[in-house]
Structures are given as structure tokens and as C-alpha cells.
Design a protein around this motif. Structure first.
Motif, PDB file in Angstrom:
ATOM      1  N   ASN A   1       0.821  -1.212   0.000  1.00 27.54           N
ATOM      2  CA  ASN A   1       0.000   0.000   0.000  1.00 27.54           C
ATOM      3  C   ASN A   1       0.854   1.261   0.000  1.00 27.54           C
ATOM      4  N   ILE A   2       1.939   1.225   0.766  1.00 24.56           N
ATOM      5  CA  ILE A   2       2.851   2.378   0.780  1.00 24.56           C
ATOM      6  C   ILE A   2       3.468   2.558  -0.607  1.00 24.56           C
ATOM      7  N   VAL A   3       3.879   1.422  -1.217  1.00 24.70           N
ATOM      8  CA  VAL A   3       4.498   1.481  -2.545  1.00 24.70           C
ATOM      9  C   VAL A   3       3.516   2.062  -3.566  1.00 24.70           C
ATOM     10  N   ARG A   4       2.249   1.664  -3.476  1.00 29.70           N
ATOM     11  CA  ARG A   4       1.231   2.208  -4.389  1.00 29.70           C
ATOM     12  C   ARG A   4       1.154   3.725  -4.282  1.00 29.70           C
TER      13      ARG A   4
ATOM     14  N   GLN B   1       1.811   6.409 -10.745  1.00 26.56           N
ATOM     15  CA  GLN B   1       1.690   6.198 -12.188  1.00 26.56           C
ATOM     16  C   GLN B   1       1.957   4.756 -12.610  1.00 26.56           C
ATOM     17  N   ALA B   2       2.306   3.897 -11.661  1.00 27.74           N
ATOM     18  CA  ALA B   2       2.686   2.523 -12.010  1.00 27.74           C
ATOM     19  C   ALA B   2       1.526   1.760 -12.650  1.00 27.74           C
ATOM     20  N   ASP B   3       1.854   0.850 -13.575  1.00 27.64           N
ATOM     21  CA  ASP B   3       0.831   0.002 -14.192  1.00 27.64           C
ATOM     22  C   ASP B   3       0.292  -1.013 -13.183  1.00 27.64           C
ATOM     23  N   HIS B   4       1.160  -1.465 -12.281  1.00 29.77           N
ATOM     24  CA  HIS B   4       0.759  -2.495 -11.337  1.00 29.77           C
ATOM     25  C   HIS B   4       1.710  -2.496 -10.138  1.00 29.77           C
ATOM     26  N   VAL B   5       1.153  -2.685  -8.951  1.00 29.35           N
ATOM     27  CA  VAL B   5       1.961  -2.897  -7.745  1.00 29.35           C
ATOM     28  C   VAL B   5       1.426  -4.140  -7.053  1.00 29.35           C
ATOM     29  N   GLY B   6       2.286  -5.046  -6.691  1.00 27.30           N
ATOM     30  CA  GLY B   6       1.812  -6.261  -6.032  1.00 27.30           C
ATOM     31  C   GLY B   6       2.930  -6.979  -5.308  1.00 27.30           C
ATOM     32  N   ILE B   7       2.579  -8.124  -4.749  1.00 31.35           N
ATOM     33  CA  ILE B   7       3.556  -8.946  -4.046  1.00 31.35           C
ATOM     34  C   ILE B   7       3.681 -10.267  -4.790  1.00 31.35           C
ATOM     35  N   GLU B   8       4.904 -10.650  -5.060  1.00 27.24           N
ATOM     36  CA  GLU B   8       5.149 -11.928  -5.730  1.00 27.24           C
ATOM     37  C   GLU B   8       5.714 -12.903  -4.712  1.00 27.24           C
ATOM     38  N   TYR B   9       5.047 -14.036  -4.546  1.00 29.82           N
ATOM     39  CA  TYR B   9       5.595 -15.111  -3.714  1.00 29.82           C
ATOM     40  C   TYR B   9       6.057 -16.228  -4.645  1.00 29.82           C
ATOM     41  N   LYS B  10       7.278 -16.683  -4.452  1.00 26.80           N
ATOM     42  CA  LYS B  10       7.837 -17.734  -5.301  1.00 26.80           C
ATOM     43  C   LYS B  10       7.879 -19.062  -4.550  1.00 26.80           C
TER      44      LYS B  10
END
Ligand SMILES: [Zn+2]
Length: 149
Positions: free
Chosen positions: A27-30, A35-44
Motif C-alpha cells: 500500500n505504501i508502494v502504491r 503512475q505505475a501500471d501495477h503494484v503487487g507482491i510476488e511469492y515464489k
């Protein structure tokens, strides 16, 4: 059109944040990259190498500065065979024990099992204060990996 990705990878390649902390950090990153196309968390599933893509220039020994590019390819193949469960290596130049995660990558690259992802951030840097807010929310120091594809 080419894409730019910013991955924020925890310092410890095997560390994962809990979901709540990761959401709060996202949420802070958003807010920081409106202007970002997408912000999310990636779990591998397993430890993954987040590299700089076309930005990658060179890989050097963190102790003596030797160019390790040829040796690095073989070491990566060996480590990948066990899903990067062991990143320990001995540098060929000066014989020091270290981790593949601690070599000097130009541009920065890092290993991790999760990352905060920003697609086309619309900015090419992040202030130290802003980074600190994200790190506090997620609960770990982060490495910033700017990837250009
Ligand atoms: Zn060395």
C-alpha cells in the motif's frame, strides 16, 4: 514498447514477510508510484534470482573486484540444480567463502522467495526515506532491483 520492473527483495534470500506486513508495504508502494501500471507482491515457490535484465552490465567479486562473469554462469547452473537452496560459493579469484547473493552485481540483482513488484513505476529512483518506510512496514531491509526488459 519495453517494460520496466522494480523488484524490492528482502535482504535475506530465504526470508518471507507475513501477508499483513506485505500488504501494508504494498500500500505504501502504491502511494509512492501513483503512475505505475501495477503494484503487487510476488511469492515464489523456491528461491528466485531477480536480475536487472538488459541493465545487467557485469558481476564482480565483492572482496577484490575481479570480473567473475564466466565463472558466475557455471556457479549459477550448479546452484540452480538444487533450486538455489545453497548459495554458498568460494570466489575463484581470491578464495573467499561468500554467497552468490553477495557478489557485486552491476546493476544490482538479488535472490529471494518473494518481492514487492512495481510494473512500469514511472520513476527511476526511490528516496532513502521512502525506502525506509517500506522496509519498516514489511519488516526487513530491501534490495532495489531495477529491471529493464
Ligand atoms: Zn576476489
Amino acid at each position: 514498447m519495453s517494460d520496466n520492473y522494480l523488484h524490492m527483495v528482502p535482504d535475506d534470500p530465504y526470508w518471507r514477510p507475513d501477508r499483513t506486513a506485505a500488504e501494508e508495504a504494498a500500500n505504501i508502494v502504491r502511494g509512492l508510484f501513483p503512475q505505475a501500471d501495477h503494484v503487487g507482491i510476488e511469492y515464489k515457490e523456491a528461491v528466485t534470482f531477480f536480475d536487472a535484465g538488459a541493465n545487467t552490465e557485469s558481476i564482480h567479486c565483492a572482496f577484490c573486484g575481479s570480473d567473475l562473469e564466466d565463472w558466475w554462469g557455471d556457479s549459477m547452473d550448479q546452484a540452480a540444480a538444487s533450486d538455489f537452496s545453497n548459495l554458498t560459493v568460494v570466489t575463484p579469484c581470491c578464495g573467499k567463502s561468500t554467497s552468490l547473493n553477495d557478489l557485486r552485481y552491476v546493476w544490482p540483482a538479488a535472490f529471494g522467495t518473494c518481492a514487492l513488484l512495481v510494473v512500469n513505476p514511472g520513476a527511476t529512483s526511490l528516496g532513502a526515506d521512502q525506502l525506509r518506510r517500506i522496509e519498516q512496514a514489511i519488516g526487513s531491509p530491501l534490495k532495489l532491483i531495477w529491471q529493464h526488459l
